[in-house]
Write a protein that holds these residues in place. Structure first.
Motif, PDB file in Angstrom:
ATOM      1  N   LEU A 176       0.823  -1.214   0.000  1.00  8.11           N
ATOM      2  CA  LEU A 176       0.000   0.000   0.000  1.00  8.11           C
ATOM      3  C   LEU A 176       0.860   1.270   0.000  1.00  8.11           C
ATOM      4  N   ASP A 177       1.987   1.232   0.703  1.00  4.66           N
ATOM      5  CA  ASP A 177       2.928   2.360   0.693  1.00  4.66           C
ATOM      6  C   ASP A 177       3.394   2.658  -0.731  1.00  4.66           C
ATOM      7  N   GLY A 178       3.807   1.613  -1.404  1.00  2.00           N
ATOM      8  CA  GLY A 178       4.304   1.759  -2.776  1.00  2.00           C
ATOM      9  C   GLY A 178       3.211   2.227  -3.717  1.00  2.00           C
ATOM     10  N   LEU A 179       2.017   1.686  -3.540  1.00  2.17           N
ATOM     11  CA  LEU A 179       0.890   2.098  -4.380  1.00  2.17           C
ATOM     12  C   LEU A 179       0.547   3.567  -4.126  1.00  2.17           C
ATOM     13  N   PHE A 180       0.616   3.982  -2.853  1.00  3.17           N
ATOM     14  CA  PHE A 180       0.320   5.378  -2.509  1.00  3.17           C
ATOM     15  C   PHE A 180       1.300   6.314  -3.223  1.00  3.17           C
ATOM     16  N   THR A 181       2.577   5.989  -3.148  1.00  5.28           N
ATOM     17  CA  THR A 181       3.583   6.823  -3.810  1.00  5.28           C
ATOM     18  C   THR A 181       3.343   6.863  -5.324  1.00  5.28           C
ATOM     19  N   HIS A 182       3.016   5.705  -5.891  1.00  6.18           N
ATOM     20  CA  HIS A 182       2.746   5.649  -7.334  1.00  6.18           C
ATOM     21  C   HIS A 182       1.589   6.572  -7.718  1.00  6.18           C
ATOM     22  N   PHE A 183       0.481   6.485  -6.958  1.00 10.92           N
ATOM     23  CA  PHE A 183      -0.691   7.308  -7.292  1.00 10.92           C
ATOM     24  C   PHE A 183      -0.436   8.792  -7.015  1.00 10.92           C
ATOM     25  N   LEU A 184       0.410   9.084  -6.026  1.00 10.16           N
ATOM     26  CA  LEU A 184       0.754  10.483  -5.743  1.00 10.16           C
ATOM     27  C   LEU A 184       1.553  11.070  -6.916  1.00 10.16           C
ATOM     28  N   ARG A 185       2.478  10.283  -7.435  1.00 12.37           N
ATOM     29  CA  ARG A 185       3.265  10.745  -8.593  1.00 12.37           C
ATOM     30  C   ARG A 185       2.393  10.892  -9.832  1.00 12.37           C
ATOM     31  N   ASP A 186       1.427  10.002  -9.948  1.00 13.39           N
ATOM     32  CA  ASP A 186       0.476  10.032 -11.067  1.00 13.39           C
ATOM     33  C   ASP A 186      -0.329  11.337 -11.040  1.00 13.39           C
ATOM     34  N   ILE A 187      -0.875  11.697  -9.885  1.00 15.23           N
ATOM     35  CA  ILE A 187      -1.719  12.902  -9.821  1.00 15.23           C
ATOM     36  C   ILE A 187      -0.842  14.168  -9.915  1.00 15.23           C
ATOM     37  N   TYR A 188       0.392  14.093  -9.416  1.00 11.42           N
ATOM     38  CA  TYR A 188       1.312  15.241  -9.523  1.00 11.42           C
ATOM     39  C   TYR A 188       1.609  15.511 -10.997  1.00 11.42           C
ATOM     40  N   TYR A 189       1.877  14.449 -11.744  1.00  8.39           N
ATOM     41  CA  TYR A 189       2.089  14.587 -13.188  1.00  8.39           C
ATOM     42  C   TYR A 189       0.829  15.156 -13.851  1.00  8.39           C
ATOM     43  N   ALA A 190      -0.339  14.592 -13.459  1.00 13.07           N
ATOM     44  CA  ALA A 190      -1.606  15.025 -14.063  1.00 13.07           C
ATOM     45  C   ALA A 190      -1.838  16.521 -13.823  1.00 13.07           C
ATOM     46  N   GLU A 191      -1.654  16.983 -12.579  1.00 16.15           N
ATOM     47  CA  GLU A 191      -1.893  18.399 -12.277  1.00 16.15           C
ATOM     48  C   GLU A 191      -0.945  19.290 -13.079  1.00 16.15           C
ATOM     49  N   LYS A 192       0.289  18.830 -13.248  1.00 20.99           N
ATOM     50  CA  LYS A 192       1.241  19.656 -14.015  1.00 20.99           C
ATOM     51  C   LYS A 192       0.860  19.729 -15.495  1.00 20.99           C
ATOM     52  N   GLN A 193       0.297  18.646 -16.025  1.00 21.35           N
ATOM     53  CA  GLN A 193      -0.168  18.685 -17.422  1.00 21.35           C
ATOM     54  C   GLN A 193      -1.365  19.623 -17.539  1.00 21.35           C
ATOM     55  N   VAL A 194      -2.218  19.616 -16.519  1.00 21.69           N
ATOM     56  CA  VAL A 194      -3.385  20.499 -16.519  1.00 21.69           C
ATOM     57  C   VAL A 194      -2.930  21.962 -16.475  1.00 21.69           C
TER      58      VAL A 194
END
Lengths: 160, 160
Positions: A4-22
């Motif tokens: 779950l720790d690893g998944l959390f970091t993965h999804f955090l990086r995913d949304i960080y990338y998404a917000e920057k594209q937005v």
């Protein structure tokens, strides 16, 4: 992504990338909006998105991680579609409606991601992260609601 | 995609493609679910999705169009992420939580698309299409709610 720790970091990086594209996409969408109201909505969401990126950077910091994005093909696909509509549709209410639809797809992607991150942060005991992520989630809900209202007005004009 | 009619057809093909990809992905997700409840949720959503595809085919028919999908990179991205999680995470509650998160991203994508299509179908006077699309939207909302509940149970087990 083993636990779950690893998944959390993965999804955090995913949304960080998404917000920057937005962040990159919104100025073009604002320039291309036909109605003044829609242009203003995109501009004001741009300011919110800047704040959201900062909140995510604080979450990385709380976890002792350097802020880093991970390519998110879903958000790229949604933004690509917005660009196609801006290029292909004739300026006016229909094109505005198309851009609103794409912006709402962005909001819904972010809403589901923040929902997941908040639930997981709670389980993992990252309480300060929960508050920061909730601030972002609240803004996305509000942005989606505003876009729904604008969509209705735009369609009413188109129908008239 | 020049006018609202064209945009409607484009988004209809987009969601038709998306639902068909979901049809292909759900059996693998069901097989990989650790908890019995999650497996059953995926299997029951598979049956609903079959019905939803038929509803979309009826909408195409009402518009005098042949059912045809248009590649939707957003849904492909979300499904790709689900596959990565199934491959990389260790079987158990955390992996189930990851699959639930991906399934909820699918639901939210579909919710926003059906919302748009329903609003546009209303403006374009496609009243029978509105009813069919609303049936699909209702099921997506319900599926998302069920996944939220399952997510909570999964996280509680993971935390215990």
């Amino acid at each position: 992504m083993k636990d779950l720790d690893g998944l959390f970091t993965h999804f955090l990086r995913d949304i960080y990338y998404a917000e920057k594209q937005v962040l990159k996409a919104l100025p073009k969408m604002a320039r291309n909006a036909d109605s003044e109201d829609l242009r203003e909505a995109f501009e004001s969401h741009l300011e919110e998105t800047e704040q959201q990126v900062e909140n995510l950077e604080k979450v990385f910091e709380l976890l002792g991680l350097k802020p880093r994005g991970e390519t998110c093909p879903a958000i790229n696909g949604i933004i690509e579609e917005a660009k196609e509509i801006m290029d292909e549709a004739e300026t006016g209410d229909a094109r505005d409606a198309g851009m609103i639809a794409c912006a709402q797809a962005v909001e819904h992607y972010e809403i589901t991601r923040y929902g997941t991150l908040i639930a997981w942060a709670g389980t993992l005991g990252h309480d300060e992260a929960v508050s920061l992520l909730q601030e972002n989630l609240g803004q996305e809900y509000e942005a989606d609601r505003k876009l729904s209202d604008l969509g209705e007005t735009t369609l009413n004009r188109e129908a008239a």
